[in-house]
Design a protein around this motif. Sequence first.
Motif, PDB file in Angstrom:
ATOM      1  N   VAL A 188    -120.886  29.715  14.506  1.00 47.26           N
ATOM      2  CA  VAL A 188    -119.947  28.890  15.282  1.00 47.26           C
ATOM      3  C   VAL A 188    -119.874  29.379  16.728  1.00 47.26           C
ATOM      4  N   GLN A 189    -119.887  30.687  16.920  1.00 48.63           N
ATOM      5  CA  GLN A 189    -119.847  31.267  18.270  1.00 48.63           C
ATOM      6  C   GLN A 189    -121.043  30.792  19.100  1.00 48.63           C
ATOM      7  N   ASN A 190    -122.231  30.894  18.522  1.00 49.11           N
ATOM      8  CA  ASN A 190    -123.445  30.483  19.250  1.00 49.11           C
ATOM      9  C   ASN A 190    -123.434  28.990  19.562  1.00 49.11           C
ATOM     10  N   ALA A 191    -122.979  28.196  18.589  1.00 54.74           N
ATOM     11  CA  ALA A 191    -122.929  26.749  18.803  1.00 54.74           C
ATOM     12  C   ALA A 191    -121.912  26.388  19.877  1.00 54.74           C
ATOM     13  N   TYR A 192    -120.766  27.065  19.872  1.00 53.04           N
ATOM     14  CA  TYR A 192    -119.718  26.771  20.865  1.00 53.04           C
ATOM     15  C   TYR A 192    -120.201  27.090  22.272  1.00 53.04           C
ATOM     16  N   GLN A 193    -120.883  28.224  22.412  1.00 52.82           N
ATOM     17  CA  GLN A 193    -121.403  28.603  23.731  1.00 52.82           C
ATOM     18  C   GLN A 193    -122.395  27.554  24.227  1.00 52.82           C
ATOM     19  N   MET A 194    -123.202  27.057  23.325  1.00 52.28           N
ATOM     20  CA  MET A 194    -124.184  26.055  23.723  1.00 52.28           C
ATOM     21  C   MET A 194    -123.526  24.708  24.024  1.00 52.28           C
ATOM     22  N   ILE A 195    -122.501  24.374  23.240  1.00 51.20           N
ATOM     23  CA  ILE A 195    -121.855  23.067  23.410  1.00 51.20           C
ATOM     24  C   ILE A 195    -121.119  22.960  24.736  1.00 51.20           C
ATOM     25  N   ILE A 196    -120.331  23.984  25.091  1.00 51.36           N
ATOM     26  CA  ILE A 196    -119.535  23.873  26.321  1.00 51.36           C
ATOM     27  C   ILE A 196    -120.410  23.871  27.574  1.00 51.36           C
ATOM     28  N   ARG A 197    -121.682  24.283  27.405  1.00 52.60           N
ATOM     29  CA  ARG A 197    -122.625  24.148  28.513  1.00 52.60           C
ATOM     30  C   ARG A 197    -123.467  22.882  28.349  1.00 52.60           C
ATOM     31  N   GLY A 198    -124.109  22.785  27.167  1.00 49.49           N
ATOM     32  CA  GLY A 198    -125.046  21.685  26.945  1.00 49.49           C
ATOM     33  C   GLY A 198    -124.398  20.328  26.793  1.00 49.49           C
ATOM     34  N   ALA A 199    -123.189  20.286  26.208  1.00 45.27           N
ATOM     35  CA  ALA A 199    -122.528  18.994  25.991  1.00 45.27           C
ATOM     36  C   ALA A 199    -122.162  18.330  27.304  1.00 45.27           C
ATOM     37  N   VAL A 200    -122.049  19.128  28.371  1.00 52.66           N
ATOM     38  CA  VAL A 200    -121.793  18.574  29.703  1.00 52.66           C
ATOM     39  C   VAL A 200    -123.115  18.393  30.444  1.00 52.66           C
ATOM     40  N   ARG A 201    -123.950  19.396  30.367  1.00 55.66           N
ATOM     41  CA  ARG A 201    -125.202  19.370  31.127  1.00 55.66           C
ATOM     42  C   ARG A 201    -126.126  18.232  30.672  1.00 55.66           C
ATOM     43  N   THR A 202    -126.276  18.088  29.361  1.00 51.75           N
ATOM     44  CA  THR A 202    -127.230  17.100  28.846  1.00 51.75           C
ATOM     45  C   THR A 202    -126.884  15.662  29.244  1.00 51.75           C
ATOM     46  N   PRO A 203    -125.677  15.185  28.937  1.00 51.36           N
ATOM     47  CA  PRO A 203    -125.376  13.792  29.337  1.00 51.36           C
ATOM     48  C   PRO A 203    -125.331  13.596  30.843  1.00 51.36           C
ATOM     49  N   LEU A 204    -124.767  14.588  31.576  1.00 51.95           N
ATOM     50  CA  LEU A 204    -124.706  14.452  33.036  1.00 51.95           C
ATOM     51  C   LEU A 204    -126.097  14.407  33.650  1.00 51.95           C
ATOM     52  N   MET A 205    -126.963  15.309  33.157  1.00 52.76           N
ATOM     53  CA  MET A 205    -128.326  15.351  33.693  1.00 52.76           C
ATOM     54  C   MET A 205    -129.058  14.043  33.410  1.00 52.76           C
ATOM     55  N   MET A 206    -128.853  13.515  32.209  1.00 55.97           N
ATOM     56  CA  MET A 206    -129.514  12.247  31.874  1.00 55.97           C
ATOM     57  C   MET A 206    -128.972  11.100  32.721  1.00 55.97           C
ATOM     58  N   ILE A 207    -127.644  11.037  32.864  1.00 54.36           N
ATOM     59  CA  ILE A 207    -127.020   9.945  33.626  1.00 54.36           C
ATOM     60  C   ILE A 207    -127.430   9.994  35.098  1.00 54.36           C
ATOM     61  N   PHE A 208    -127.299  11.193  35.708  1.00 53.17           N
ATOM     62  CA  PHE A 208    -127.642  11.323  37.133  1.00 53.17           C
ATOM     63  C   PHE A 208    -129.127  11.105  37.369  1.00 53.17           C
ATOM     64  N   SER A 209    -129.950  11.654  36.463  1.00 56.31           N
ATOM     65  CA  SER A 209    -131.400  11.520  36.648  1.00 56.31           C
ATOM     66  C   SER A 209    -131.845  10.077  36.510  1.00 56.31           C
ATOM     67  N   VAL A 210    -131.289   9.385  35.500  1.00 58.48           N
ATOM     68  CA  VAL A 210    -131.624   7.964  35.322  1.00 58.48           C
ATOM     69  C   VAL A 210    -131.143   7.157  36.532  1.00 58.48           C
ATOM     70  N   ALA A 211    -129.950   7.450  37.027  1.00 61.34           N
ATOM     71  CA  ALA A 211    -129.413   6.744  38.202  1.00 61.34           C
ATOM     72  C   ALA A 211    -130.310   6.962  39.413  1.00 61.34           C
ATOM     73  N   MET A 212    -130.748   8.201  39.604  1.00 60.75           N
ATOM     74  CA  MET A 212    -131.639   8.500  40.729  1.00 60.75           C
ATOM     75  C   MET A 212    -132.972   7.769  40.582  1.00 60.75           C
ATOM     76  N   CYS A 213    -133.481   7.728  39.328  1.00 59.85           N
ATOM     77  CA  CYS A 213    -134.738   7.004  39.082  1.00 59.85           C
ATOM     78  C   CYS A 213    -134.575   5.524  39.413  1.00 59.85           C
ATOM     79  N   MET A 214    -133.417   4.964  39.053  1.00 57.15           N
ATOM     80  CA  MET A 214    -133.138   3.550  39.336  1.00 57.15           C
ATOM     81  C   MET A 214    -133.138   3.266  40.835  1.00 57.15           C
ATOM     82  N   THR A 215    -132.620   4.210  41.604  1.00 56.23           N
ATOM     83  CA  THR A 215    -132.584   4.007  43.065  1.00 56.23           C
ATOM     84  C   THR A 215    -133.982   4.056  43.665  1.00 56.23           C
ATOM     85  N   ILE A 216    -134.880   4.780  42.960  1.00 57.38           N
ATOM     86  CA  ILE A 216    -136.250   4.894  43.471  1.00 57.38           C
ATOM     87  C   ILE A 216    -137.087   3.704  43.018  1.00 57.38           C
TER      88      ILE A 216
END
Length: 578
Positions: free
Chosen positions: A123-151
């Motif tokens: 649970v400790q390892n998963a929590y550490q990954m979630i509080i970083r990855g659960a924000v990083r993954t969707p944000l990175m996908m959303i921002f990256s897709v948005a940037m691709c759309m502008t290009i």
Amino acid sequence: MIKKLLECVGEYKKPSILTPTFVGMEVILECFLPLIMASLIDHMTGESMGIIVKYGMVLVILAMLSLSCGTMAGMYAATASCGLAKNLRQQLFFKIQDYSFGDIDLFSSSSLVTRMTTDVTNVQNAYQMIIRGAVRTPLMMIFSVAMCMTINVKMACIFLAMIPILGIALIGIAATVFPIFKRIFKKYDALNNSVQENIAGIRVVKSFVREEYEMKKFDAAAEEVRQDFTFAEKILALNNPVMMLCINVAMILVSFLGARMVIASGGSVLSTGDLSALITYGVQILSSMMMLSFMFVMCSLAAESGNRIVEVLDHESILTSPEHGVTEVVDGSIRFDHVTFKYRAESKKNALTNINLNIESGKTIGIIGGTGSSKSSLIQLISRLYDVTEGAVYVGGKDVREYDLESLRNDVAVVLQKNVLFSGTIKENLRWGKKDASDEEIQHACQLAQADEFIQQLPDQYDTYIERGGTNVSGGQKQRLCIARALIKKPKILILDDSTSAVDTKTDALIRKAFREEIPNTTKIIIAQRVSSVEDADRILVMDEGRIVEEGTNEELLALNGIYREVYDSQTKSREVE
């Protein structure tokens, strides 16, 4: 389950919030880097180095800021996850302290150890990954897709097409591995139980030369865990090739179609820098999916661990202290009123059946009986280590279920059949009975238990260090120390559950003499296999198959010519032969 686990975050909420905050800032900074890099590539015409230096400096600053945010996120994530693990272990440990013997039997000690160690770590390892990855993954996908759309919208659609394919693959894998992990953890418990049993009984294993048998038993349990884990890992391993296939297909399509577009339009629709930025954003999008895949693996394992942890935290003990319970035990009188008891509700056979018994305060009661006659079961009901199934047990004139548990157990001292000493000095062990006991009180209790003599012969006397489990003292010395620890409580009821079996008959007699002279008002219950340990008791109970079959003084029981007489004669003849 998630809600229950998040309640354990407690004082680590701040780092848990700061971690995704810094991760979000890191993602935003990273998403600007490819755009600036695209402009830098498009300005590499050889006309001037000034613009290149300008863009280069901006890239360095953004990279350093991104690095700083990532470092801070990592530090806070480590703090939050380790804090969660500490709180989980603390809550589990505190919860277990309130468990009755029946609750411990329900889970098994080896399973509880696994939940406090392996499961909490998952649970400790998963929590550490979630509080970083659960924000990083969707944000990175959303921002990256948005940037691709502008290009270029067409190029961005290639990456978007890969996302549902990966999602379907993850769902299919999840449905397969969850049941396997559930099965694995049960086998983990069995494996830990085998280890715990072997280590606890290592002297017996060695004395009977059963090492090879134990190794084969352990190897079989370990092999079962290996097979299940291998099967689960093989399924989870499909994540990687599926993910890499999608990444490679997407990159090939973007590179090929993008290059054609650059050449066909002469850079007017899509420039070389834009193509470079698209490839970078594509890598970021698909890398985020890779991270999501890895998070999924960790969370799959942690989900079952979390369920096992919450199972312990949510379990309500079958034995609880009443609200506003009685806090004073008037005297050491005991009464069993039509008591029937069995360890599990579904058990067909009773451990005790229709026990009626009345013991006056200050009396000495001896109990003998064969193995499995439920002698220990009888005395465990007095201090309410278990609750009766039918009837009632009264101490000091009140039903034990009316007492505050701590108050009752402070006045009922039980020296159990399995003597346990903890790592620490003799004084520290004896102060378990009374934390503020003076040195004089400790020595007096040891004198009553006939332990003072051998303690005085030790190099450090009462400051002698006792190893874990009391492995550096003999069985008889351990028993006497445990008796002394119980006496320091100055209880109204003292129960010795075969607690003098490892001492010689002379020492046993001296202990009983000290009881008679020094604690005459304390009710004493002595369970023993030796008739000599109970023959001078005020009353002797003979138990068989969970019932009291004979009762009386030594002389009265001898006159009955029953079980007691048979045991007495067999032991007397044995002594005569010796």
